[in-house]
Design an enzyme around this catalytic site. Structure first.
Site, PDB file in Angstrom:
ATOM      1  N   ARG A 104       0.821  -1.214   0.000  1.00 15.43           N
ATOM      2  CA  ARG A 104       0.000   0.000   0.000  1.00 15.43           C
ATOM      3  C   ARG A 104       0.862   1.275   0.000  1.00 15.43           C
ATOM      4  O   ARG A 104       0.498   2.272  -0.625  1.00 15.43           O
ATOM      5  CB  ARG A 104      -0.920  -0.007   1.219  1.00 15.43           C
ATOM      6  CG  ARG A 104      -1.941   1.111   1.214  1.00 15.43           C
ATOM      7  CD  ARG A 104      -2.974   0.903   2.314  1.00 15.43           C
ATOM      8  NE  ARG A 104      -3.998   1.928   2.290  1.00 15.43           N
ATOM      9  CZ  ARG A 104      -4.371   2.637   3.352  1.00 15.43           C
ATOM     10  NH1 ARG A 104      -3.789   2.425   4.530  1.00 15.43           N
ATOM     11  NH2 ARG A 104      -5.310   3.551   3.245  1.00 15.43           N
TER      12      ARG A 104
ATOM     13  N   ASN B  10      -4.205   8.744   4.946  1.00 14.73           N
ATOM     14  CA  ASN B  10      -3.016   8.088   5.497  1.00 14.73           C
ATOM     15  C   ASN B  10      -2.936   8.079   7.013  1.00 14.73           C
ATOM     16  O   ASN B  10      -2.370   7.168   7.616  1.00 14.73           O
ATOM     17  CB  ASN B  10      -1.753   8.783   4.958  1.00 14.73           C
ATOM     18  CG  ASN B  10      -1.606   8.626   3.451  1.00 14.73           C
ATOM     19  OD1 ASN B  10      -2.172   7.707   2.873  1.00 14.73           O
ATOM     20  ND2 ASN B  10      -0.862   9.522   2.824  1.00 14.73           N
TER      21      ASN B  10
ATOM     22  N   HIS C  24      -6.514  -5.619  -2.580  1.00 11.69           N
ATOM     23  CA  HIS C  24      -7.303  -5.824  -1.363  1.00 11.69           C
ATOM     24  C   HIS C  24      -7.595  -7.303  -1.119  1.00 11.69           C
ATOM     25  O   HIS C  24      -8.443  -7.634  -0.307  1.00 11.69           O
ATOM     26  CB  HIS C  24      -8.598  -5.003  -1.415  1.00 11.69           C
ATOM     27  CG  HIS C  24      -8.355  -3.524  -1.290  1.00 11.69           C
ATOM     28  ND1 HIS C  24      -9.344  -2.578  -1.444  1.00 11.69           N
ATOM     29  CD2 HIS C  24      -7.227  -2.816  -1.019  1.00 11.69           C
ATOM     30  CE1 HIS C  24      -8.832  -1.362  -1.276  1.00 11.69           C
ATOM     31  NE2 HIS C  24      -7.555  -1.474  -1.033  1.00 11.69           N
TER      32      HIS C  24
ATOM     33  N   HIS D  45       0.424   4.548  -2.423  1.00  9.43           N
ATOM     34  CA  HIS D  45       0.197   5.906  -1.914  1.00  9.43           C
ATOM     35  C   HIS D  45       1.356   6.837  -2.262  1.00  9.43           C
ATOM     36  O   HIS D  45       1.185   8.054  -2.302  1.00  9.43           O
ATOM     37  CB  HIS D  45      -0.065   5.872  -0.405  1.00  9.43           C
ATOM     38  CG  HIS D  45      -1.468   5.451  -0.068  1.00  9.43           C
ATOM     39  ND1 HIS D  45      -2.205   6.011   0.941  1.00  9.43           N
ATOM     40  CD2 HIS D  45      -2.271   4.525  -0.645  1.00  9.43           C
ATOM     41  CE1 HIS D  45      -3.409   5.443   0.979  1.00  9.43           C
ATOM     42  NE2 HIS D  45      -3.466   4.529   0.042  1.00  9.43           N
TER      43      HIS D  45
END
Ligand code: HEM
Ligand SMILES: *[C@@H]1O[C@H](CO)[C@@H](O)[C@H](O)[C@H]1NC(C)=O
Ligand SMILES: *[C@@H]1O[C@H](CO)[C@@H](O)[C@H](O)[C@H]1NC(C)=O
Ligand SMILES: *[C@@H]1O[C@H](CO)[C@@H](O)[C@H](O)[C@H]1NC(C)=O
Ligand SMILES: *[C@@H]1O[C@H](CO)[C@@H](O)[C@H](O)[C@H]1NC(C)=O
Ligand SMILES: *[C@@H]1O[C@H](CO)[C@@H](O)[C@H](O)[C@H]1NC(C)=O
Ligand SMILES: *[C@@H]1O[C@H](CO)[C@@H](O)[C@H](O)[C@H]1NC(C)=O
Length: 330
Positions: free
Chosen positions: A65, A94, A193, A69
């Protein structure tokens, strides 16, 4: 004097080669960028990721992840790792959510002790993401490297560019399009996911219909609702977590997509890929293919990861190679 046709084509060839070379130097990531400057890089990173994931399986998800990001804000430039009051770490998507920063520090320290001042934090994130996928049972691929680290964090950029789990599908699609990522990428990448956890705070609004009984969201399976309602009671601890893929939490497989077909997506943005009106003409058929063809998902996921890893890298002599991923060099 007139030049011959042969001379002209030699000139053209030279110009073409020069152009190709310039383009190559300017913006092309390669698999062997560190072959001479840090030949053991991939081994060093893999070893540290292995240690971290053996210690806590979820870390694979958290590291994956982080790369996502990073790439969606000012390109894949390590900006997500910078500390400070204006950091991306404190942006809405975040804060109290992104994790793995200490592991990145450990990897960076190990890399620096072998090849000092050579390898960017942005590349470490890309390599750690690949290793995390592989350790979780996904397919391997050659990570392209040669990124340099950015000089600024962009908190506003993190708040605007990163998709929210509450965004409707059209907004999610446009957030990806802003990064040059298309519908296939939207669906394949959200397949990440298949590992990791989500906090009650990001999905509990789907669980309660205060004027009636049951869920506020008709696209969530009723037994999953009961289960999640007890995990995430009204006014409960928003930091409680549950698996994004309840079937095989730690395994990088296509169960995420099987879940969507069974109305068992955890986030609204997950379930919308299959159940929203807009999905009919955009993402639903891709979800269906991945749910029945695990190999197609794994190979498409890799292609999209490489594409995401290519979002606006800093190359050439711009940016810097940070010594400490949390601060720009003084
Ligand atoms: C529409 C796009 C996306 C949305 C709205 C979204 C949103 C979220 C949210 C809300 C969480 C849980 C955060 C928390 O509980 O604090 C999460 C977790 C996670 N996301 Fe996404 N995400 C998206 C796409 C992606 C992509 C493209 C990747 C990677 C390629 C990714 C990888 C992950 C992983 C691995 C986790 C689990 C992290 C952990 O357990 O530490 N997500 N995401
Ligand atoms: C921050 O991100 C936004 C959105 O991508 C962009 O328009 C802006 O130029 C960035 N600012 C800085 C300082 O990099
Ligand atoms: C998305 O882009 C890839 C190439 O990067 C292409 O193979 C794929 O067909 C595209 N998908 C859509 C839905 O346009
Ligand atoms: C909530 O429940 C009421 C009463 O059963 C129903 O009329 C309404 O449509 C429900 N709302 C949602 C968002 O499902
Ligand atoms: C989650 O925990 C942090 C501290 O780690 C706290 O500041 C925050 O308010 C909590 N969030 C929710 C939604 O409960
Ligand atoms: C996961 O899904 C498979 C079918 O695809 C099923 O046999 C199995 O029981 C499920 N496991 C869990 C823990 O839900
Ligand atoms: C989308 O497809 C579902 C069935 O899969 C259908 O019930 C729904 O009406 C469709 N929505 C639109 C806007 O076409």
């Amino acid at each position: 004097m007139k030049r011959s046709r042969g001379q002209k084509s030699v000139t053209l060839l030279v110009i073409t080669l020069l152009l190709l070379f310039t383009v190559d130097v300017k913006c092309q990531l390669t698999a062997d960028f560190y072959a001479t400057t840090c030949p053991n890089l991939f081994h060093i990173v893999r070893k540290q990721v292995q240690i971290a994931v053996m210690n806590e399986m979820r870390m694979a998800a958290s590291l994956l992840r982080l790369h996502f990001h990073d790439c969606f804000v000012n390109g894949c430039d390590g900006s997500v790792l910078l500390d400070g009051s204006d950091s991306e770490k404190l942006a809405f998507p975040n804060q109290n959510s992104l994790r793995g920063f200490e592991v990145v520090d450990t990897i960076k320290t190990a890399v620096e002790s072998s090849c000092s001042g050579v390898v960017s934090c942005a590349d470490i994130l890309a390599i750690a993401a690949r290793d995390s996928i592989v350790l979780s049972g996904g397919s391997s691929y050659k990570v392209l490297v040669g990124r340099r680290d950015g000089m600024v964090a962009n908190q506003t950029g993190a708040n605007t560019n990163l998709p929210s789990p509450f965004d409707p599908l059209d907004i999610v699609i446009s957030r990806f399009a802003d990064q040059g990522l298309n519908l296939t990428d939207v669906v394949a990448l959200q397949g990440a996911h298949t590992i990791g956890l989500a906090r009650c705070a990001v999905f509990s609004s789907r669980l309660f219909n205060f004027s009636g009984s049951g869920a506020a969201d008709s696209t969530i399976d009723s037994s999953l609702v009961s289960q999640l309602q007890s995990l995430c009671p009204v006014n409960g601890d928003g930091n409680q977590t549950t698996a994004l893929d309840q079937n095989s939490t730690d395994v990088f497989d296509n169960h995420y997509f099987k879940n969507l077909i069974n109305n068992k997506g955890i986030l609204l943005s997950d379930q919308d890929l299959y159940s929203s009106d807009m999905a009919n003409t955009t993402t639903k058929s891709i979800v269906e293919s991945y749910s029945t063809n695990p190999q197609l998902f794994l190979t498409d996921f890799i292609k999209s990861m490489i594409k995401m890893g290519n979002v606006n890298p800093i190359t050439g002599s711009s940016g810097q190679i940070r010594t400490n991923c949390r601060v720009i060099n003084s």
